[in-house]
Design an enzyme around this catalytic site. Structure first.
Site, short mmCIF file in Angstrom:
data_model
loop_
_atom_site.label_atom_id
_atom_site.label_comp_id
_atom_site.label_asym_id
_atom_site.label_seq_id
_atom_site.Cartn_x
_atom_site.Cartn_y
_atom_site.Cartn_z
N CYS A 1 93.49 55.96 -28.61
CA CYS A 1 92.68 54.74 -28.71
C CYS A 1 91.43 54.95 -29.58
CB CYS A 1 92.27 54.33 -27.30
SG CYS A 1 91.81 52.60 -27.19
N ASP B 1 90.47 53.59 -15.76
CA ASP B 1 89.45 54.26 -16.56
C ASP B 1 88.25 54.57 -15.67
OD1 ASP B 1 88.12 55.30 -18.77
OD2 ASP B 1 88.03 53.41 -19.89
O1 LIG Z 1 86.30 53.22 -26.81
C1 LIG Z 1 85.41 52.36 -26.83
O2 LIG Z 1 84.42 52.45 -27.58
C2 LIG Z 1 85.51 51.17 -25.93
C3 LIG Z 1 84.48 50.24 -25.95
C4 LIG Z 1 84.53 49.11 -25.15
C5 LIG Z 1 85.62 48.90 -24.31
C6 LIG Z 1 86.66 49.83 -24.29
C7 LIG Z 1 86.63 50.97 -25.08
N1 LIG Z 1 87.64 51.91 -25.03
C8 LIG Z 1 88.80 51.71 -24.22
C9 LIG Z 1 89.81 52.78 -24.14
O3 LIG Z 1 90.98 52.45 -23.94
C10 LIG Z 1 89.47 54.24 -24.15
O4 LIG Z 1 90.56 54.92 -24.65
C11 LIG Z 1 89.22 54.65 -22.69
O5 LIG Z 1 88.02 54.10 -22.25
C12 LIG Z 1 89.15 56.18 -22.51
O6 LIG Z 1 88.14 56.74 -23.28
P1 LIG Z 1 87.82 58.31 -23.19
O7 LIG Z 1 87.23 58.58 -21.86
O8 LIG Z 1 86.88 58.56 -24.31
O9 LIG Z 1 89.13 59.03 -23.40
#
Ligand SMILES: O=C(O)c1ccccc1NCC(=O)[C@H](O)[C@H](O)COP(=O)(O)O
Length: 219
Positions: A6, A130
């Site tokens: 993502c 999440d």
């Molecule tokens: O990634 C972002 O900046 C974000 C911003 C606002 C809403 C959602 C967002 N990301 C969503 C996702 O699906 C990410 O992959 C998920 O939160 C996991 O992130 P991480 O902990 O960094 O792997």
């Protein structure tokens, strides 16, 4: 085991990650995010991707017009609702953007938050679990307490997310047995949101593949 990477912002990286074997690519359509891509960028990011790659737009309490515009520009297969969208909003989206799968993200602050899943049964195809963060909606790199998922059987497809990275992925897979995983900041270049480290992405995909083979799961 399905793998979603993502927060992509660069078309060359999107193609490279598809080529490495990711099943789904996520694009952040949330203006406040450092990984935000506008509709025109989304068009460039998704152009020419192999047809079997699942393209997911991530939104947070977005107006319907913004979702429709992104779905059209990016040829999206799914929308991920990462804000406070109520079940009725998710239901309505089935009419507004037909044929596009809906993923409801739930940001877990405590074990009891898992009970919210029940409200979305029949309104979405999948839930994504999440971590909750006081200042960020997603892409935080923070894990939630995996103990909360012991004995977890939601009765609808679910994706494990939040703070996954090559170093903790195998433990997560063995302990939680998710159907799919989602990673963002854990496969990024340090201090460069949206810029993925392709070696880390390849590592993650190899771990997921190895786990699937050992568990006799079809990839
Ligand atoms: O990634 C972002 O900046 C974000 C911003 C606002 C809403 C959602 C967002 N990301 C969503 C996702 O699906 C990410 O992959 C998920 O939160 C996991 O992130 P991480 O902990 O960094 O792997």
């Amino acid at each position: 085991m399905r793998v979603k990477i993502c927060g992509l912002t660069d078309p060359a990286q999107a193609h490279a990650i598809a080529g490495l074997g990711a099943h789904a690519l996520g694009f952040i359509c949330v203006p406040a995010s450092p990984r935000y891509v506008a509709a025109e960028q989304l068009r460039a990011l998704t152009a020419g991707l192999p047809p079997f790659i699942f393209k997911v737009g991530v939104f947070a309490d977005a107006p319907l017009e913004a979702i429709e515009e992104a779905v059209q520009a990016g040829g999206l297969n799914a929308i991920q609702l990462h804000g406070e969208e109520e079940p009725q909003v998710c239901r309505d989206l089935a009419q507004s953007v037909p044929g596009v799968a809906r993923i409801k993200a739930l940001r877990l602050r405590e074990a009891a938050d898992l009970e919210r899943i029940e409200r979305y049964r029949g309104c979405v195809e999948t839930v994504l679990l999440d971590s909750w963060h006081p200042a960020q909606l997603g892409g935080t790199g923070v894990t939630f307490d995996w103990q909360w998922l012991m004995g977890f059987k939601p009765g609808l497809p679910w994706i494990l997310s939040g703070g996954l990275k090559p170093e903790n992925l195998l433990t997560a897979l063995h302990r939680l047995q998710p159907q799919a995983i989602d990673l963002s900041s854990g496969v990024e270049e340090a201090g460069q949101p949206g810029r993925k480290n392709l070696k880390k992405v390849a590592q993650v995909l190899a771990i997921a593949r190895q786990f699937s083979e050992q568990s006799h799961v079809v990839v």
